[in-house]
Scaffold this active site. Sequence first.
Site, PDB file in Angstrom:
ATOM      1  N   PRO A 224       0.850  -1.205   0.000  1.00 26.22           N
ATOM      2  CA  PRO A 224       0.000   0.000   0.000  1.00 26.22           C
ATOM      3  C   PRO A 224       0.876   1.243   0.000  1.00 26.22           C
ATOM      4  CG  PRO A 224       0.070  -0.950   2.196  1.00 26.22           C
ATOM      5  CD  PRO A 224       0.858  -1.872   1.310  1.00 26.22           C
ATOM      6  N   ASP A 396       6.029   3.460   1.057  1.00 26.37           N
ATOM      7  CA  ASP A 396       5.296   2.311   1.591  1.00 26.37           C
ATOM      8  C   ASP A 396       4.600   2.742   2.884  1.00 26.37           C
ATOM      9  OD1 ASP A 396       4.400  -0.083   2.665  1.00 26.37           O
ATOM     10  OD2 ASP A 396       6.221  -1.199   2.185  1.00 26.37           O
ATOM     11  N   HIS A 397       3.253   2.783   2.848  1.00 24.04           N
ATOM     12  CA  HIS A 397       2.501   3.294   3.987  1.00 24.04           C
ATOM     13  C   HIS A 397       2.573   2.359   5.200  1.00 24.04           C
ATOM     14  CE1 HIS A 397       0.080   6.197   5.868  1.00 24.04           C
ATOM     15  NE2 HIS A 397      -0.750   6.469   4.889  1.00 24.04           N
ATOM     16  N   ARG A 398       2.980   1.118   4.991  1.00 25.53           N
ATOM     17  CA  ARG A 398       3.138   0.207   6.124  1.00 25.53           C
ATOM     18  C   ARG A 398       4.308   0.615   6.998  1.00 25.53           C
ATOM     19  NH1 ARG A 398       3.792  -5.264   2.802  1.00 25.53           N
ATOM     20  NH2 ARG A 398       5.298  -3.851   1.810  1.00 25.53           N
TER      21      ARG A 398
END
Length: 423
Positions: A224, A396-398
């Site tokens: 994500p 990377d939103h994680r």
Amino acid sequence: MANEVKLPRLGQGMEAGTITKWLKSPGEKVEKGEPLFEIDTDKVTQEVESDFAGVLLKITLESGEAPVGETIAYIGKEGEEVAEAADTEEPPDTGAEASAEKPVRAEQREPEREAGRAAAAQAAEAASAGNGSSRSQQVRGTGGRIKASPLARRIARERGVDLAALTGTGPDGRIVAEDVERGAVAKPSAAPPAAVPAGEVESVPLTNIRKTIARRLTAAWQAPVFQLTVSADMTRANELVARNRELNPDVRVTVTDLLAKVCAQALMRHRDVNVQYTEDALLKFPTANVGIAVAAPQGLVVPVVRSVERLSLAEVGAARAAVVGRARENKLTAQDLEGGTFTISNLGMYGIEQFVAVLNPPQAAILAVGATVDTPVARGGAVEVRPMMTMTLTVDHRAVDGADGADFLRTVKQFLEEPALAL
């Protein structure tokens, strides 16, 4: 006694390699440290140097894939004979999967695979008749564990392929990388495509590097991500690059070098962006190892310039020129591609003004850089023409929150517009 030449491990995670070319022939003298053969891994194609001096007595694998540690040749004294038993000697059983089967020579491998394919066809018939258990037993070892090479397991995991649905063509029915690439062997073959006039279509086999590019980019799309875009006034940055070229004529400093330097400094200020994502933890690095995306003849590669925050701009330029040169000459080593914490992809030299780069996992961010374009901008109530460069950060939103990514990109913009802050 003759020395065994084994397939070496050239980098972290390497489980197998494909020999593409021998640089010496049987009977030729070999010096220690002299290039002996070329190997194609899932990252690079490179020459491998000999660990021994003597005469190349025998080559047991002319070409093709082999696992790390397999004996591929023998070097010894002139006239020394290689015992036949050495070709088929089985390694001691340690219980590890890697030593479950003995090394197999190239000339032995194909008949075994043909037998495996024949067994696959029989298994498919049995499955259609409701007796699929026999095929399941074929690919499972003791304890019900599916027999597959480490490389096959990794590719299957990355592609979401069920190993239980495949029939192995390796020794004793073991599933190898080719089986995963090919998909379920027992799957009914599709109807042949319509005939195409000769000369219109060229089929180009995928290299290991191209397959790796495909796997990694496919994996990148599963993350994500979000994008942040900003434009920087490159007036002072361009002046700094030009001044460095005057002072250091032997090193052609580029805008990419300055980008690497300011990004490294910004990463040291924003450590939460200089990370790699794993399932269990975020790996936060103490130094900025910046990867530079390069369009090499063998495909897209990302060689790494290490500890960029500690280098002068001229040193960054020299290090970048060295690794990019090796990339374009197809002489990169596995070490050149490992350890990156951040990547820069610059398409400005192609006239591209703005684009979105695909994440380079497990890194958490990549910066896409466009061309510098003279653009009218409002300054102090007046319109001025300034050299503006657009950058898009993919994150990377994680691993990184939006505010942290935005703060990092703001710092990069500040450093480019006022380079003295970064140097």
